[in-house]
Design an enzyme around this catalytic site. Sequence first.
Site, PDB file in Angstrom:
ATOM      1  N   LYS A   1       0.869  -1.182   0.000  1.00  0.00           N
ATOM      2  CA  LYS A   1       0.000   0.000   0.000  1.00  0.00           C
ATOM      3  C   LYS A   1       0.903   1.229   0.000  1.00  0.00           C
ATOM      4  O   LYS A   1       1.524   1.571   1.003  1.00  0.00           O
ATOM      5  CB  LYS A   1      -0.891   0.065   1.237  1.00  0.00           C
ATOM      6  CG  LYS A   1      -1.912   1.184   1.085  1.00  0.00           C
ATOM      7  CD  LYS A   1      -2.380   1.790   2.386  1.00  0.00           C
ATOM      8  CE  LYS A   1      -1.707   3.059   2.789  1.00  0.00           C
ATOM      9  NZ  LYS A   1      -1.861   4.206   1.905  1.00  0.00           N
TER      10      LYS A   1
ATOM     11  N   GLY B   1      -4.885   3.232  -1.639  1.00  0.00           N
ATOM     12  CA  GLY B   1      -5.989   3.640  -0.770  1.00  0.00           C
ATOM     13  C   GLY B   1      -5.528   4.412   0.436  1.00  0.00           C
ATOM     14  O   GLY B   1      -4.339   4.706   0.587  1.00  0.00           O
TER      15      GLY B   1
ATOM     16  N   GLY C   1      -4.879   5.128   4.525  1.00  0.00           N
ATOM     17  CA  GLY C   1      -4.310   4.335   5.610  1.00  0.00           C
ATOM     18  C   GLY C   1      -5.367   3.671   6.471  1.00  0.00           C
ATOM     19  O   GLY C   1      -5.238   2.498   6.832  1.00  0.00           O
TER      20      GLY C   1
ATOM     21  N   GLU D   1       9.785  16.403  15.137  1.00  0.00           N
ATOM     22  CA  GLU D   1      10.164  16.299  13.737  1.00  0.00           C
ATOM     23  C   GLU D   1       9.311  17.300  12.950  1.00  0.00           C
ATOM     24  O   GLU D   1       8.089  17.234  12.990  1.00  0.00           O
ATOM     25  CB  GLU D   1       9.901  14.879  13.235  1.00  0.00           C
ATOM     26  CG  GLU D   1      10.374  14.670  11.824  1.00  0.00           C
ATOM     27  CD  GLU D   1      10.091  13.271  11.323  1.00  0.00           C
ATOM     28  OE1 GLU D   1       8.938  12.812  11.418  1.00  0.00           O
ATOM     29  OE2 GLU D   1      11.021  12.635  10.814  1.00  0.00           O
TER      30      GLU D   1
HETATM   31  P1  NAD Z   1       2.268   8.509   7.695  1.00  0.00           P
HETATM   32  O1  NAD Z   1       2.616   7.738   8.926  1.00  0.00           O
HETATM   33  O2  NAD Z   1       1.198   9.512   7.755  1.00  0.00           O
HETATM   34  O3  NAD Z   1       1.852   7.500   6.518  1.00  0.00           O
HETATM   35  C1  NAD Z   1       2.667   6.446   6.119  1.00  0.00           C
HETATM   36  C2  NAD Z   1       1.802   5.390   5.459  1.00  0.00           C
HETATM   37  O4  NAD Z   1       0.924   4.835   6.422  1.00  0.00           O
HETATM   38  C3  NAD Z   1       0.922   5.915   4.326  1.00  0.00           C
HETATM   39  O5  NAD Z   1       0.862   4.957   3.302  1.00  0.00           O
HETATM   40  C4  NAD Z   1      -0.424   6.054   5.007  1.00  0.00           C
HETATM   41  O6  NAD Z   1      -1.523   5.968   4.121  1.00  0.00           O
HETATM   42  C5  NAD Z   1      -0.407   4.860   5.940  1.00  0.00           C
HETATM   43  N1  NAD Z   1      -1.337   4.969   7.067  1.00  0.00           N
HETATM   44  C6  NAD Z   1      -1.905   6.082   7.589  1.00  0.00           C
HETATM   45  N2  NAD Z   1      -2.718   5.742   8.615  1.00  0.00           N
HETATM   46  C7  NAD Z   1      -2.659   4.404   8.747  1.00  0.00           C
HETATM   47  C8  NAD Z   1      -3.254   3.474   9.640  1.00  0.00           C
HETATM   48  N3  NAD Z   1      -4.093   3.860  10.598  1.00  0.00           N
HETATM   49  N4  NAD Z   1      -2.937   2.168   9.515  1.00  0.00           N
HETATM   50  C9  NAD Z   1      -2.065   1.752   8.556  1.00  0.00           C
HETATM   51  N5  NAD Z   1      -1.482   2.585   7.667  1.00  0.00           N
HETATM   52  C10 NAD Z   1      -1.764   3.902   7.763  1.00  0.00           C
HETATM   53  O7  NAD Z   1       3.653   9.146   7.206  1.00  0.00           O
HETATM   54  P2  NAD Z   1       3.892  10.106   5.964  1.00  0.00           P
HETATM   55  O8  NAD Z   1       3.350  11.442   6.319  1.00  0.00           O
HETATM   56  O9  NAD Z   1       3.459   9.447   4.709  1.00  0.00           O
HETATM   57  O10 NAD Z   1       5.500  10.162   5.945  1.00  0.00           O
HETATM   58  C11 NAD Z   1       6.233  10.989   6.768  1.00  0.00           C
HETATM   59  C12 NAD Z   1       6.784  10.234   7.967  1.00  0.00           C
HETATM   60  O11 NAD Z   1       7.523   9.096   7.535  1.00  0.00           O
HETATM   61  C13 NAD Z   1       7.769  11.062   8.755  1.00  0.00           C
HETATM   62  O12 NAD Z   1       7.537  10.918  10.139  1.00  0.00           O
HETATM   63  C14 NAD Z   1       9.108  10.463   8.383  1.00  0.00           C
HETATM   64  O13 NAD Z   1      10.134  10.659   9.316  1.00  0.00           O
HETATM   65  C15 NAD Z   1       8.785   9.043   8.214  1.00  0.00           C
HETATM   66  N6  NAD Z   1       9.798   8.373   7.384  1.00  0.00           N
HETATM   67  C16 NAD Z   1      10.672   7.484   7.950  1.00  0.00           C
HETATM   68  C17 NAD Z   1      11.660   6.888   7.186  1.00  0.00           C
HETATM   69  C18 NAD Z   1      12.624   5.900   7.769  1.00  0.00           C
HETATM   70  O14 NAD Z   1      13.172   5.120   7.009  1.00  0.00           O
HETATM   71  N7  NAD Z   1      12.859   5.881   9.074  1.00  0.00           N
HETATM   72  C19 NAD Z   1      11.743   7.187   5.847  1.00  0.00           C
HETATM   73  C20 NAD Z   1      10.862   8.115   5.303  1.00  0.00           C
HETATM   74  C21 NAD Z   1       9.879   8.682   6.079  1.00  0.00           C
END
Ligand code: NAD
Length: 472
Positions: free
Chosen positions: A170, A201, A203, A379
Amino acid sequence: MNIFDQMYIGGEWVDCSSSKVIEVENPATEEVVGTVPAGTRADVLKAVASARSAFESWQRSTVGERKELLQRVSDGIARRTGELAVAISVEVGSPMRIAGPIQAGLPKTVVDSYVDLLESFEFEHKVGNSLVVREAAGVVGAITPWNYPLHQIVCKVAPALAAGCTIVLKPSELAPTAAYLFADILHEAGVPAGVFNLVSGHGAAVGEAIAGHPEVDLVSFTGSVNVGKRVGELAAANITRTALELGGKSASVILPDADLAKAVKVGVHNAFLNGGQTCMAWTRMLVHADQYDEALAIAASVAASYFPGDPLDPATRLGPMASAAQRERVERLIGVAIGEGASVVAGGPGRPVGQDRGHYVSATVLADVHPDSTIAQEEVFGPVLSMIRFNDEEEALRIANNSAYGLSGAVWSTDERRAIDFARRVRTGQMDVNGGRFNPIAPFGGYKKSGIGRELGVAGLEEFLQMKAIQL
Ligand code: NAD
């Protein structure tokens, strides 16, 4: 417009169970540039069933077969690098100067690294009277973010395929096109039906259905801490393994004997890479009190080269934030920082001059940042660098470790031994000494709230393996 109206399940493009779609925006223009289906739990059930049935034979594929598949995937990425880079630039706002080499180029490097690793990786070894075999972990649920959308997908899919796992992916709903192009590349490369499945889709619907599905053997998630926690809770209900790659608040520590000008310049570029929307960005710069004012002046002059512009213009260094929500978050946190005593030495709040549309913010350098303040702890995920003073090395170490996160960091000193000793004492998964460059086969992942597990290289392959001991 990129209109995707199907999902990739069981080796073919199939209709979604719902007719709802998600609009994809260009954050530089705020125009809708595409749509993808808003998948549902029913689509996830179908995809997991397909991955489960494909696992029976794919787990027994030979190392040679997996290596050849990955080689064809690498060739496919190479053929479509330009298209991938533009698609990601348009959806994420990444300037083309990094979209080509990093957003589209790095994923090929990562796939290649697994082709190489399969040459030498020992899937079996003997210990005492046991034969220890490393087997595929099973069906992988992969959930990925938007900031480096293809890289984060490939960090999961390449080692999962190398291990003999099958996958339900996803991608982020904010930047899904790279995932669709990647599904095409996998299909053309001949991935067997059901081995890779794509469900687009939101999250709350698709992500949660994957994380909580009892037939998923391993959930590999990259994203924010809060969603990571939720994913972990859902997976725990089934005792499903989880790998979590979460956020960061990394420090670049410039010891007094370092090359100050170089350390500050490289540090600012690192903090502002991809508009600061990089989990491993060094967003805190720690400078000795005697050099602090000089460092501020250098940082402000480097920041001035990050004027916002059209991401598709090859001269642009700073694109927009990827979404309105992201822009509001950055603006809010700059305001909070000022309220807590920080002073602005470059950029600052408000829409940058000349940018009346798009989710633009100014590249911002903040001085007089207290190590406990909100801006030093949270962050931001935007181009905001916090400059923090220290008086001696022990204090620098305490400040570097004064974080709930532990993803990355840097240390600078003309004495490499001193820098390495310092690096050993920082509680993070990576440390760069004097600008040591990114290594795509080194383990990548976090201590503390930055996550659980490692991606890339051997450690990244081991995430997707199970161990079985057969006593002889
Ligand atoms: P996010 O946590 O909002 O979303 C990440 C993914 O999770 C998306 O595909 C989203 O649709 C999905 N998601 C959202 N709610 C969910 C739920 N309840 N259950 C399951 N999946 C769900 O993060 P973002 O805004 O897309 O990305 C930014 C974040 O990612 C930042 O905090 C960043 O630091 C982190 N990040 C970490 C790394 C790493 O390797 N450590 C790399 C890149 C980004």
